[in-house]
Design a protein around this motif. Structure first.
Motif, PDB file in Angstrom:
ATOM      1  N   SER A  26       0.788  -1.210   0.039  1.00 31.50           N
ATOM      2  CA  SER A  26      -0.123   0.125  -0.051  1.00 31.50           C
ATOM      3  C   SER A  26       0.772   1.237  -0.067  1.00 31.50           C
ATOM      4  O   SER A  26       0.464   2.354  -0.506  1.00 31.50           O
ATOM      5  CB  SER A  26      -0.891   0.030   1.296  1.00 31.50           C
ATOM      6  OG  SER A  26      -0.444  -0.131   2.429  1.00 31.50           O
ATOM      7  N   THR A  27       1.894   1.293   0.708  1.00 33.40           N
ATOM      8  CA  THR A  27       2.691   2.328   0.536  1.00 33.40           C
ATOM      9  C   THR A  27       3.432   2.625  -0.600  1.00 33.40           C
ATOM     10  O   THR A  27       3.536   3.924  -1.220  1.00 33.40           O
ATOM     11  CB  THR A  27       3.997   2.251   1.853  1.00 33.40           C
ATOM     12  OG1 THR A  27       4.733   1.122   1.588  1.00 33.40           O
ATOM     13  CG2 THR A  27       3.442   2.448   2.983  1.00 33.40           C
ATOM     14  N   VAL A  28       3.771   1.642  -1.507  1.00 28.35           N
ATOM     15  CA  VAL A  28       4.097   1.804  -2.784  1.00 28.35           C
ATOM     16  C   VAL A  28       3.353   2.409  -3.605  1.00 28.35           C
ATOM     17  O   VAL A  28       3.379   3.114  -4.457  1.00 28.35           O
ATOM     18  CB  VAL A  28       4.726   0.395  -3.318  1.00 28.35           C
ATOM     19  CG1 VAL A  28       5.311   0.596  -4.910  1.00 28.35           C
ATOM     20  CG2 VAL A  28       6.096  -0.162  -2.498  1.00 28.35           C
ATOM     21  N   LYS A  80       5.598  10.268  -6.144  1.00 31.89           N
ATOM     22  CA  LYS A  80       6.556  10.466  -5.125  1.00 31.89           C
ATOM     23  C   LYS A  80       7.645   9.246  -5.522  1.00 31.89           C
ATOM     24  O   LYS A  80       7.204   8.143  -6.062  1.00 31.89           O
ATOM     25  CB  LYS A  80       6.160  10.383  -3.924  1.00 31.89           C
ATOM     26  CG  LYS A  80       5.185  11.663  -3.794  1.00 31.89           C
ATOM     27  CD  LYS A  80       4.550  11.708  -2.163  1.00 31.89           C
ATOM     28  CE  LYS A  80       3.869  12.764  -2.026  1.00 31.89           C
ATOM     29  NZ  LYS A  80       2.833  13.130  -0.941  1.00 31.89           N
ATOM     30  N   PRO A  81       8.903   9.443  -4.881  1.00 30.47           N
ATOM     31  CA  PRO A  81       9.977   8.053  -4.931  1.00 30.47           C
ATOM     32  C   PRO A  81       9.229   6.916  -4.252  1.00 30.47           C
ATOM     33  O   PRO A  81       8.382   6.879  -2.910  1.00 30.47           O
ATOM     34  CB  PRO A  81      11.003   8.698  -4.028  1.00 30.47           C
ATOM     35  CG  PRO A  81      11.003  10.262  -4.171  1.00 30.47           C
ATOM     36  CD  PRO A  81       9.322  10.473  -4.241  1.00 30.47           C
ATOM     37  N   LEU A  82       9.420   5.634  -4.862  1.00 29.76           N
ATOM     38  CA  LEU A  82       8.996   4.459  -4.498  1.00 29.76           C
ATOM     39  C   LEU A  82       9.675   4.142  -3.083  1.00 29.76           C
ATOM     40  O   LEU A  82      11.033   4.087  -3.341  1.00 29.76           O
ATOM     41  CB  LEU A  82       9.043   3.482  -5.346  1.00 29.76           C
ATOM     42  CG  LEU A  82       8.121   3.854  -6.728  1.00 29.76           C
ATOM     43  CD1 LEU A  82       8.262   2.638  -7.519  1.00 29.76           C
ATOM     44  CD2 LEU A  82       6.810   4.035  -6.328  1.00 29.76           C
ATOM     45  N   PRO A  83       8.987   3.828  -2.187  1.00 35.47           N
ATOM     46  CA  PRO A  83       9.711   3.218  -0.892  1.00 35.47           C
ATOM     47  C   PRO A  83       9.798   1.679  -1.008  1.00 35.47           C
ATOM     48  O   PRO A  83       9.422   1.140  -1.847  1.00 35.47           O
ATOM     49  CB  PRO A  83       8.600   3.730   0.425  1.00 35.47           C
ATOM     50  CG  PRO A  83       7.496   3.466  -0.171  1.00 35.47           C
ATOM     51  CD  PRO A  83       7.828   3.872  -1.845  1.00 35.47           C
ATOM     52  N   ARG A  84      10.659   1.382  -0.047  1.00 39.34           N
ATOM     53  CA  ARG A  84      10.908  -0.212  -0.090  1.00 39.34           C
ATOM     54  C   ARG A  84       9.497  -0.907   0.272  1.00 39.34           C
ATOM     55  O   ARG A  84       8.804  -0.408   1.227  1.00 39.34           O
ATOM     56  CB  ARG A  84      11.783  -0.596   0.811  1.00 39.34           C
ATOM     57  CG  ARG A  84      12.356  -1.870   0.909  1.00 39.34           C
ATOM     58  CD  ARG A  84      13.625  -2.119   1.492  1.00 39.34           C
ATOM     59  NE  ARG A  84      13.906  -3.499   1.602  1.00 39.34           N
ATOM     60  CZ  ARG A  84      14.117  -4.136   2.631  1.00 39.34           C
ATOM     61  NH1 ARG A  84      14.057  -3.699   3.846  1.00 39.34           N
ATOM     62  NH2 ARG A  84      14.449  -5.488   2.606  1.00 39.34           N
ATOM     63  N   ALA A  85       9.172  -2.078  -0.287  1.00 41.78           N
ATOM     64  CA  ALA A  85       8.063  -2.900  -0.166  1.00 41.78           C
ATOM     65  C   ALA A  85       8.126  -3.769   0.783  1.00 41.78           C
ATOM     66  O   ALA A  85       8.430  -4.910   0.419  1.00 41.78           O
ATOM     67  CB  ALA A  85       7.464  -3.119  -1.548  1.00 41.78           C
ATOM     68  N   PRO A  86       7.569  -3.408   2.106  1.00 47.91           N
ATOM     69  CA  PRO A  86       7.693  -4.652   3.107  1.00 47.91           C
ATOM     70  C   PRO A  86       6.695  -5.592   3.056  1.00 47.91           C
ATOM     71  O   PRO A  86       6.803  -6.619   3.750  1.00 47.91           O
ATOM     72  CB  PRO A  86       8.031  -3.587   4.387  1.00 47.91           C
ATOM     73  CG  PRO A  86       7.197  -2.338   4.085  1.00 47.91           C
ATOM     74  CD  PRO A  86       7.277  -2.253   2.713  1.00 47.91           C
ATOM     75  N   THR A  87       5.325  -5.017   2.855  1.00 45.11           N
ATOM     76  CA  THR A  87       4.199  -6.316   2.833  1.00 45.11           C
ATOM     77  C   THR A  87       3.602  -6.157   1.456  1.00 45.11           C
ATOM     78  O   THR A  87       3.544  -5.106   0.763  1.00 45.11           O
ATOM     79  CB  THR A  87       3.489  -5.790   3.823  1.00 45.11           C
ATOM     80  OG1 THR A  87       2.688  -4.509   3.566  1.00 45.11           O
ATOM     81  CG2 THR A  87       4.048  -5.581   5.329  1.00 45.11           C
ATOM     82  N   ALA A  88       2.978  -7.177   1.324  1.00 48.62           N
ATOM     83  CA  ALA A  88       1.978  -7.408   0.140  1.00 48.62           C
ATOM     84  C   ALA A  88       0.469  -7.399   0.686  1.00 48.62           C
ATOM     85  O   ALA A  88      -0.109  -8.412   1.056  1.00 48.62           O
ATOM     86  CB  ALA A  88       2.266  -8.581  -0.501  1.00 48.62           C
TER      87      ALA A  88
END
Length: 64
Positions: free
Chosen positions: A24-26, A34-42
């Protein structure tokens, strides 16, 4: 679908279940440009926000 001769075919429309879940943050960063953050969860289904395309391939190592 993009064929080898450049013809474009519409294979489907509306929702297509062609990919798994994403983070969800990606997704929010992508929507907000905005710059893409690291994707910790699906934990998010982004299919309503993305398009998909396919290119024809002859298979067997015969196509580029």
């Amino acid at each position: 679908m993009l064929a080898k001769d450049g013809t474009v075919y519409l294979i489907g429309h509306c929702r297509a279940n062609h990919a798994g879940k994403g983070d969800s943050t990606v997704l929010q960063a992508f929507i907000g440009d905005k710059p893409l953050p690291r994707a910790p969860t699906a934990d998010k289904d982004g299919k309503s926000h993305f398009y998909s395309g396919e290119c024809e391939n002859l298979g067997g190592g015969h196509g580029p």
